[in-house]
Design a protein around this motif. Sequence first.
Motif, short mmCIF file in Angstrom:
data_model
loop_
_atom_site.label_atom_id
_atom_site.label_comp_id
_atom_site.label_asym_id
_atom_site.label_seq_id
_atom_site.Cartn_x
_atom_site.Cartn_y
_atom_site.Cartn_z
N ALA A 1 0.85 -1.20 0.00
CA ALA A 1 0.00 0.00 0.00
C ALA A 1 0.88 1.25 0.00
N LYS A 2 1.97 1.21 0.78
CA LYS A 2 2.87 2.37 0.85
C LYS A 2 3.57 2.62 -0.48
N THR B 1 2.77 1.79 -3.40
CA THR B 1 1.90 2.19 -4.51
C THR B 1 1.14 3.49 -4.20
N GLY B 2 1.55 4.14 -3.11
CA GLY B 2 1.04 5.49 -2.81
C GLY B 2 -0.39 5.52 -2.32
N MET B 3 -0.86 4.42 -1.73
CA MET B 3 -2.25 4.44 -1.25
C MET B 3 -2.32 5.19 0.09
N PRO B 4 -3.43 5.90 0.35
CA PRO B 4 -3.53 6.60 1.63
C PRO B 4 -3.77 5.61 2.77
N MET B 5 -3.41 5.96 3.95
CA MET B 5 -3.64 5.16 5.17
C MET B 5 -3.24 3.69 4.98
N PRO B 6 -1.96 3.42 4.73
CA PRO B 6 -1.53 2.06 4.41
C PRO B 6 -1.89 1.01 5.47
N SER B 7 -1.90 1.42 6.75
CA SER B 7 -2.21 0.42 7.80
C SER B 7 -3.67 -0.03 7.68
N LEU B 8 -4.53 0.95 7.44
CA LEU B 8 -5.96 0.61 7.30
C LEU B 8 -6.17 -0.21 6.02
N VAL B 9 -5.54 0.25 4.95
CA VAL B 9 -5.68 -0.47 3.67
C VAL B 9 -5.21 -1.92 3.83
N ALA B 10 -4.09 -2.10 4.56
CA ALA B 10 -3.55 -3.46 4.75
C ALA B 10 -4.57 -4.36 5.45
N ARG B 11 -5.32 -3.78 6.40
CA ARG B 11 -6.35 -4.60 7.08
C ARG B 11 -7.53 -4.88 6.15
N LEU B 12 -7.97 -3.82 5.47
CA LEU B 12 -9.15 -3.97 4.60
C LEU B 12 -8.88 -4.89 3.41
N MET B 13 -7.60 -4.93 2.99
CA MET B 13 -7.28 -5.70 1.77
C MET B 13 -7.08 -7.18 2.05
N LYS B 14 -7.17 -7.60 3.30
CA LYS B 14 -6.94 -9.02 3.57
C LYS B 14 -7.87 -9.93 2.75
N PRO B 15 -9.18 -9.69 2.78
CA PRO B 15 -10.05 -10.57 1.97
C PRO B 15 -9.80 -10.45 0.47
N VAL B 16 -9.43 -9.24 0.03
CA VAL B 16 -9.13 -9.06 -1.39
C VAL B 16 -7.89 -9.88 -1.76
N GLY B 17 -6.89 -9.81 -0.87
CA GLY B 17 -5.66 -10.58 -1.09
C GLY B 17 -5.96 -12.08 -1.13
N TRP B 18 -6.82 -12.51 -0.25
CA TRP B 18 -7.20 -13.93 -0.21
C TRP B 18 -7.90 -14.32 -1.52
N TYR B 19 -8.79 -13.45 -1.99
CA TYR B 19 -9.53 -13.74 -3.21
C TYR B 19 -8.58 -13.90 -4.40
N PHE B 20 -7.63 -12.97 -4.52
CA PHE B 20 -6.70 -13.07 -5.66
C PHE B 20 -5.78 -14.28 -5.53
N ALA B 21 -5.34 -14.57 -4.30
CA ALA B 21 -4.42 -15.70 -4.13
C ALA B 21 -5.14 -17.03 -4.37
N ARG B 22 -6.29 -17.19 -3.76
CA ARG B 22 -6.95 -18.50 -3.80
C ARG B 22 -7.84 -18.67 -5.02
N VAL B 23 -8.70 -17.67 -5.26
CA VAL B 23 -9.72 -17.84 -6.31
C VAL B 23 -9.15 -17.52 -7.70
N VAL B 24 -8.51 -16.35 -7.83
CA VAL B 24 -8.02 -15.95 -9.15
C VAL B 24 -6.80 -16.76 -9.55
N SER B 25 -5.81 -16.87 -8.62
CA SER B 25 -4.56 -17.56 -9.00
C SER B 25 -4.55 -19.02 -8.58
N GLY B 26 -5.50 -19.44 -7.77
CA GLY B 26 -5.59 -20.85 -7.38
C GLY B 26 -4.37 -21.35 -6.60
N THR B 27 -3.74 -20.47 -5.82
CA THR B 27 -2.55 -20.91 -5.09
C THR B 27 -2.92 -21.69 -3.83
#
Length: 249
Positions: free
Chosen positions: A124-125, A127-153
């Motif tokens: 987040a930092k 890539t210049g996103m605001p409030m990186p700590s908050l973004v890092a928490r909010l992005m957990k499910p998004v990260g999971w979706y890309f890792a598991r569902v999109v990339s099938g890891t």
Amino acid sequence: MKLYSIAVSHPARAAGLMLRYKGIEHEIVDIPPGMQRVMLRLSGFRGATVPALRINGRKVQGSLNVSRAVEDLQPEPHLFPVDPEQRAAVEEAERWGEADLQPSPRNMFRWCISRDYELRRALAKTTGMPMPSLVARLMKPVGWYFARVVSGTSDESIRADLAALPEQLDHVDELIATGAIGGGQPNAADFQIAISVRVLLNFPQLRPLIESRPAGELAMRIAPNFGAALPIELPTEWVPEPVSARASG
Ligand SMILES: N[C@@H](CCC(=O)N[C@@H](CS)C(=O)NCC(=O)O)C(=O)O
């Protein structure tokens, strides 16, 4: 011309480097990581991935399509050799780079992102996103979706990707030795392959496996500036040893 990209996307950077090599003026639209599906749809693209290129109203997606579209638009300097045999070797290397090598760093990165708060914050930092700590928490499910569902890891797939890495790097070194890539004038396969190797150099544990190889030198020649080392931590016991350590037992 507009190139839709994500700052940390290696195929998107390959597209940008090809445009720059050709001297084609373009605007880069940097999409925040995780937002690409929505943003690309809103921009009229059908596919979900970057690189996505808009050339005079025409939409081109996928790095293999991009290399061909820019070659058609402006043939010189060539991305594909004129000699048919050499062209076939470059096309084959480019295809391998896209299908086999390109997914490895993406899969590893997504798997780590889905598990590691500090890495999400660092991303987040950078890539210049605001409030990186908050973004890092909010992005957990998004990260999971890309890792598991999109990339099938999974743990198993990442372990296998890491085990396959030395052989993939050997293949890159072979392609350089045969002259398919690594010549005086970069071709489409150089950009495709070197950028994947370059992004792997940003994984602190993988750098020692790569940097002294011809593959590592090529990556630094084609893309000297691409991102920076991020705090990516792969399980140590899954990381292969560098060639020198393997050779000396
Ligand atoms: N192999 C394709 C795929 C590129 C790709 O997967 N790009 C990633 C970023 S590195 C992406 O945009 N993913 C978005 C998604 O899967 O939703 C190419 O070379 O263009």
